[in-house]
Design an enzyme around this catalytic site. Structure first.
Site, mmCIF file in Angstrom:
data_model
loop_
_atom_site.group_PDB
_atom_site.id
_atom_site.type_symbol
_atom_site.label_atom_id
_atom_site.label_comp_id
_atom_site.label_asym_id
_atom_site.label_seq_id
_atom_site.Cartn_x
_atom_site.Cartn_y
_atom_site.Cartn_z
ATOM 1 N N HIS A 93 -8.083 16.606 55.267
ATOM 2 C CA HIS A 93 -8.459 16.174 56.418
ATOM 3 C C HIS A 93 -7.389 16.180 57.402
ATOM 4 C CE1 HIS A 93 -10.480 14.238 59.719
ATOM 5 N NE2 HIS A 93 -9.459 13.545 59.924
ATOM 6 N N ASP A 118 -21.204 5.189 61.433
ATOM 7 C CA ASP A 118 -20.040 5.633 61.788
ATOM 8 C C ASP A 118 -20.339 6.569 63.353
ATOM 9 O OD1 ASP A 118 -17.142 6.344 62.283
ATOM 10 O OD2 ASP A 118 -18.060 8.328 62.170
ATOM 11 N N ARG A 127 -17.670 2.668 70.355
ATOM 12 C CA ARG A 127 -16.150 2.334 70.798
ATOM 13 C C ARG A 127 -15.870 3.234 72.007
ATOM 14 N NH1 ARG A 127 -14.003 4.695 65.509
ATOM 15 N NH2 ARG A 127 -12.051 4.580 66.745
ATOM 16 N N SER A 162 -13.448 5.075 60.288
ATOM 17 C CA SER A 162 -14.455 6.261 60.970
ATOM 18 C C SER A 162 -14.280 7.464 59.972
ATOM 19 C CB SER A 162 -14.127 6.172 62.250
ATOM 20 O OG SER A 162 -14.796 7.546 62.705
ATOM 21 N N LYS A 213 -16.592 9.154 56.601
ATOM 22 C CA LYS A 213 -17.231 10.777 56.357
ATOM 23 C C LYS A 213 -16.525 11.304 55.249
ATOM 24 C CE LYS A 213 -16.305 10.747 60.870
ATOM 25 N NZ LYS A 213 -16.173 10.651 62.211
HETATM 26 N N1 URA Z 1 -12.078 10.892 64.556
HETATM 27 C C1 URA Z 1 -12.916 10.240 64.005
HETATM 28 O O1 URA Z 1 -13.746 10.569 63.186
HETATM 29 N N2 URA Z 1 -13.020 8.766 64.096
HETATM 30 C C2 URA Z 1 -12.173 8.125 64.977
HETATM 31 O O2 URA Z 1 -12.433 7.105 65.117
HETATM 32 C C3 URA Z 1 -11.032 9.002 65.464
HETATM 33 C C4 URA Z 1 -11.238 10.405 65.307
#
Ligand code: URA
Length: 442
Positions: free
Chosen positions: A83, A162, A169, A184, A188
């Site tokens: 990632h 999320d 947010r 977050s 994923k």
């Molecule tokens: N990317 C994400 O998936 N979540 C965040 O909070 C910030 C960047």
């Protein structure tokens, strides 16, 4: 009985929330029974007070389980993913996935679209005619077993809690909180089911985290979450002060990725791809150490094996695999204009943010989430910091739909490359490595 305002008050006052209470609070939100105003107040309390590693692991776990969690245990190879926190010209996933697959691991990648001025892997892949990013889970697993890598898009069933929290947010000033960002991203990534994860956490002007200290804290938090959930984790802290590579824009970045797989790619993209690939092979247990991993990755560039895997992946996704031998099949924009240096000197800085904005304005990114993007526009031949230039030499080429589009960005593009009298000090692309297999410190 869980009383939401008591939990908000605990966090507001800087106390740790017991696991069972936090889990119930988050589950209530995930099921739609906790109002947004209470979650917004909680997010703001987290913003100011932070979270312990245990707390951040609990909220990640609940968000991960709010949707589908893939079971990859039926695959014959070890699974590992990467990632990146994102940056301008970051196309690394595209050459990396086939390289790691050619080296013996399976790479299940669920990627995103462009966000703001940073491009998205899915948008880039869609510049290949026919490439389908929306495979069923069954087909995704089949491609992973047969080819070794598959890059697909998120479905609405991946960590939906999320998705909801991120949207909240975004409008409550609570995006820039390390525990909330880390949970977050990890909710994923962990839902993908890979056993190991390599993080490319970027810092600098063109990155989400401008300061290296914050990037390090984010990396450490994500590593801790992953380990608490039984995964092998490693992170590289990498410089995003200037764009990665010489191409920024969707099809132009696919062409550059093909160059990397052929061994003719830019030095920085190749260096980072090899370094991340090496770490992935160690995490997957395919190689003993990063040196061995790097040698294996380089070998699969030289032999052409990874290029072949890339063609197979494209084919399995319904795309035109002939692009790997004939990148001109990606097409080209109607106009291509060189931007020339106005002075002699050394390139002291290439402003990643400004380059990202230019590509977005050309149509390579979205102003609104509903915009369609133009895959063919962008910049290539971009000069790098440290290069010597003479007046009239090209700094980059702009690929555009029309002459008017070029005129609208020309000034910004020229100003993005700063020329000075003295050569700048070279800064390393990879600043540090954090974590390692089985918790070892690098
Ligand atoms: N990317 C994400 O998936 N979540 C965040 O909070 C910030 C960047």
């Amino acid at each position: 009985m869980m009383v939401p305002q008591w939990i908000i008050e605990k966090k507001r006052d800087g106390r740790e929330i017991p696991e069972a209470e936090l889990r119930e609070f988050m589950n209530t939100y995930a099921s739609g029974s906790l109002p947004d105003y209470q979650m917004a107040a909680f997010a703001m309390a987290v913003f100011f007070r932070g979270m312990t590693f245990n707390e951040v692991t609990v909220i990640t776990d609940v968000m991960m389980r709010s949707g589908d969690v893939l079971d990859l245990s039926g695959l014959s190879r070890p699974t590992v993913d990467k990632h990146s926190t994102g940056g301008i010209g970051d196309k690394i996933s595209i050459p990396l996935a086939p390289l790691v697959a050619a080296s013996g691991a399976a790479v299940p990648m669920i990627s995103g679209r462009g966000l703001g001025i940073t491009g998205g892997t899915l948008d880039k892949l869609e510049s290949i005619l026919g490439y389908n990013t929306q495979l069923s889970t069954k087909k995704f697993l089949q491609v992973l077993e047969k080819v070794g890598c598959s890059i697909i898009g998120q479905t609405s069933r991946l960590a939906p809690a999320d998705k909801k929290l991120y949207a909240l947010r975004d409008v409550t000033g609570t995006v820039q909180s390390i525990p909330l960002i880390a949970s977050s991203i990890m909710s994923k990534k962990l839902a993908e089911g890979a056993r190991g994860l390599v993080l490319d956490v970027k810092f600098g002007a063109g990155a989400f985290m401008k300061e290296v200290g914050r990037a390090r804290e984010l990396a450490e938090t994500m590593i801790q979450i992953g380990r608490n959930m039984g995964r092998d984790m490693v992170a590289l802290l990498t410089d995003m002060n200037q764009p990665l590579g010489a191409a920024i824009g969707n099809s132009l970045e696919i062409a550059e990725s093909i160059d990397v797989l052929k061994g003719t790619g830019p030095v920085d993209v190749t260096e980072l791809t090899v370094a991340l690939g090496a770490e992935m092979l160690v995490i997957a247990g395919v190689c003993e150490n990063a040196e061995e991993g790097a040698a294996k990755i380089r070998g699969n560039i030289e032999s052409g094996a990874a290029l072949e895997v890339f063609a197979k992946m494209i084919n399995a996704h319904g795309g035109d695999p002939r692009v790997v031998d004939n990148p001109e099949r990606l097409g080209s924009s109607p106009i291509c204009v060189e931007v020339l240096a106005g002075d002699d000197g050394f390139v002291s800085h290439v402003d990643a943010d400004a380059i990202g904005r230019v590509v977005l304005l050309l149509g390579g990114g979205r102003r609104l989430s509903t915009d369609t993007i133009d895959h063919l526009v962008g910049i290539d031949g971009l000069i790098k910091a440290g290069a010597k230039v003479t007046q009239g030499e090209p700094l980059m080429r702009i690929h555009a739909r029309s002459k008017n589009d070029v005129d609208a960005v020309l000034n910004q593009a020229r100003k993005a490359v700063v020329i000075a009298d003295v050569r700048p000090k070279k800064s390393p692309l990879i600043l540090a490595k954090i974590g390692g297999k089985n918790g070892s410190k690098a």
